[in-house]
Design an enzyme around this catalytic site. Structure first.
Site, PDB file in Angstrom:
ATOM      1  N   THR A 124      -2.992   4.564  -4.519  1.00 22.74           N
ATOM      2  CA  THR A 124      -3.049   5.057  -3.144  1.00 22.74           C
ATOM      3  C   THR A 124      -1.659   5.312  -2.575  1.00 22.74           C
ATOM      4  OG1 THR A 124      -3.636   4.375  -0.884  1.00 22.74           O
ATOM      5  CG2 THR A 124      -3.180   2.634  -2.429  1.00 22.74           C
ATOM      6  N   ASP A 125      -1.585   6.208  -1.585  1.00 28.34           N
ATOM      7  CA  ASP A 125      -0.315   6.454  -0.899  1.00 28.34           C
ATOM      8  C   ASP A 125       0.115   5.278  -0.039  1.00 28.34           C
ATOM      9  OD1 ASP A 125      -2.225   6.716   1.110  1.00 28.34           O
ATOM     10  OD2 ASP A 125      -1.466   8.629   1.877  1.00 28.34           O
ATOM     11  N   GLU A 126      -0.794   4.331   0.217  1.00 28.68           N
ATOM     12  CA  GLU A 126      -0.446   3.198   1.072  1.00 28.68           C
ATOM     13  C   GLU A 126       0.613   2.294   0.452  1.00 28.68           C
ATOM     14  OE1 GLU A 126      -3.578   1.158   3.134  1.00 28.68           O
ATOM     15  OE2 GLU A 126      -4.934   2.864   2.892  1.00 28.68           O
ATOM     16  N   TYR A 148      -4.158  -5.324   1.040  1.00 27.62           N
ATOM     17  CA  TYR A 148      -4.732  -4.304   0.158  1.00 27.62           C
ATOM     18  C   TYR A 148      -3.636  -3.485  -0.507  1.00 27.62           C
ATOM     19  CZ  TYR A 148      -6.341   0.324  -1.146  1.00 27.62           C
ATOM     20  OH  TYR A 148      -6.543   1.500  -1.826  1.00 27.62           O
ATOM     21  N   LYS A 152      -2.489  -3.181  -4.536  1.00 27.74           N
ATOM     22  CA  LYS A 152      -2.425  -1.941  -5.302  1.00 27.74           C
ATOM     23  C   LYS A 152      -1.026  -1.699  -5.831  1.00 27.74           C
ATOM     24  CE  LYS A 152      -5.152   0.600  -6.104  1.00 27.74           C
ATOM     25  NZ  LYS A 152      -6.066   0.643  -7.281  1.00 27.74           N
TER      26      LYS A 152
END
Length: 341
Positions: A124-126, A148, A152
């Protein structure tokens, strides 16, 4: 790449990818490994579940014996399985770390042992954290702010370490916010759509100023397939959709599509650690692998709203009870396999 193991293949993005890869002439077998937690449903696979090329295994990526058995029979892995909801990670950080980090380690270790040919880890870009301005490239440092995103980030690094240390052919994809049919109604688009279709109110945090990039799930899956087929081992590929919206702008689009107005919106104080803006550059996958998102946002969003409008039987039980309508629950926690032929 004739035998592909897809973890989390009954989830939102995973199920779209499974249906896509089954259409490929050079893919002879696809195995889905899914724990069927609250966000995973066999119904997401639709008619693909009946394909003679599909095997479904109800199990967990933390089950070392099962994972090794499956990996030994495949040539490629696409790893979607993860705990993925930010708000849930505030209250169950340990579960996110266990599934996302240790699960990735289990798969990477099995890939090393059995000489897997391709391994795509979906992220993810997060992981880049909030960017008030500018956009992250694949070479920029990671800076997650919530459990979260941290889980990741750690799983990305675990996967990449297996390439650098053991030559496991790992690639990592990092996508922006996905949307489309079959998404669990805890995410903002299906949450707002299902509430608005019922005549209920929706809530925006603060002034709705948080910025996200929106990517149709089918475009993400197209990018993931490109990386599976042609990505350079050890590399990270950002996958974006090209449409940046504040949550307020997104809400305006959804109000119009659902026939509601701003009287249906209330404002609440911002939640903890709500990153103001995510943004990343995805020219690498475009230049090197020919990726180009093909679904205009307005068309994709309209089609998504239509799907939720036409399929209340799929999402209404989930709003009443997040654990309702769990498919295959009778299989229990073991290693049951189901073939369509």
């Amino acid at each position: 790449m004739d035998k592909v193991l897809v973890t989390g293949g009954a989830g939102f993005i995973g199920s779209h990818f499974v249906k896509r890869i089954l259409r490929s002439d050079d893919v002879k077998e696809v195995t889905v490994l899914d724990a069927l937690t609250y966000a995973g449903h066999i119904e997401n696979l639709g008619e693909a579940f009946l394909s003679p090329e599909l095997t479904f295994v109800h199990g967990n990526v933390l089950d070392t014996q099962l994972v090794n058995e499956l990996v030994s029979r495949h040539t490629a892995i696409v790893h979607f399985a993860a705990e993925s909801h930010v708000d849930r990670s505030f209250f169950a950080a340990g579960a996110f770390l266990t599934t996302n980090v240790l699960g990735t380690h289990t798969l990477a270790d099995a890939a090393k042992t059995h000489g897997i040919e391709r391994f795509v880890h979906v992220s993810t870009d997060e992981v880049y954290g909030p960017l008030p301005e500018g956009s992250a490239t694949e070479n920029d440092p990671v800076s997650p702010t919530v459990p979260y995103a941290a889980s990741k980030t750690a799983s990305d690094l675990v996967a990449l370490s297996y390439h650098h240390t053991y030559d496991v052919p790992v690639c990592v994809t990092r996508s922006s916010n996905n949307y489309g049919p079959y998404q669990h109604p805890e995410k903002i688009i299906p949450l707002f759509v299902t509430r608005l279709l019922q005549g209920e109110k929706v809530t925006l945090h603060d002034r709705g100023q948080h910025m996200r990039n929106w990517l149709h799930v089918e475009d993400n899956c197209a990018g993931i397939e490109l990386v599976l087929r042609g990505g350079v081992p050890g590399e990270v590929y950002n996958i974006g959709g090209g449409t940046d919206l504040t949550n307020r702008e997104l809400t305006a689009e959804l109000l119009g599509l659902c026939g509601a107005d701003w009287d249906s919106v209330t404002y609440v104080p911002d939640r903890r650690a709500n990153d103001i803006r995510y943004s990343m550059v995805w020219t690498k996958i475009a230049d090197q692998l020919g990726y180009k998102p093909s679904r205009p946002f307005k068309d994709g969003l309209s089609q998504t709203v239509d799907w939720y409008r036409d399929n209340p039987g799929r999402w209404a039980p989930l709003l009443r009870n997040p654990h309702a309508a769990r498919a295959m629950v009778a299989l229990g926690p073991g290693k049951e396999e189901s073939r369509a032929h």
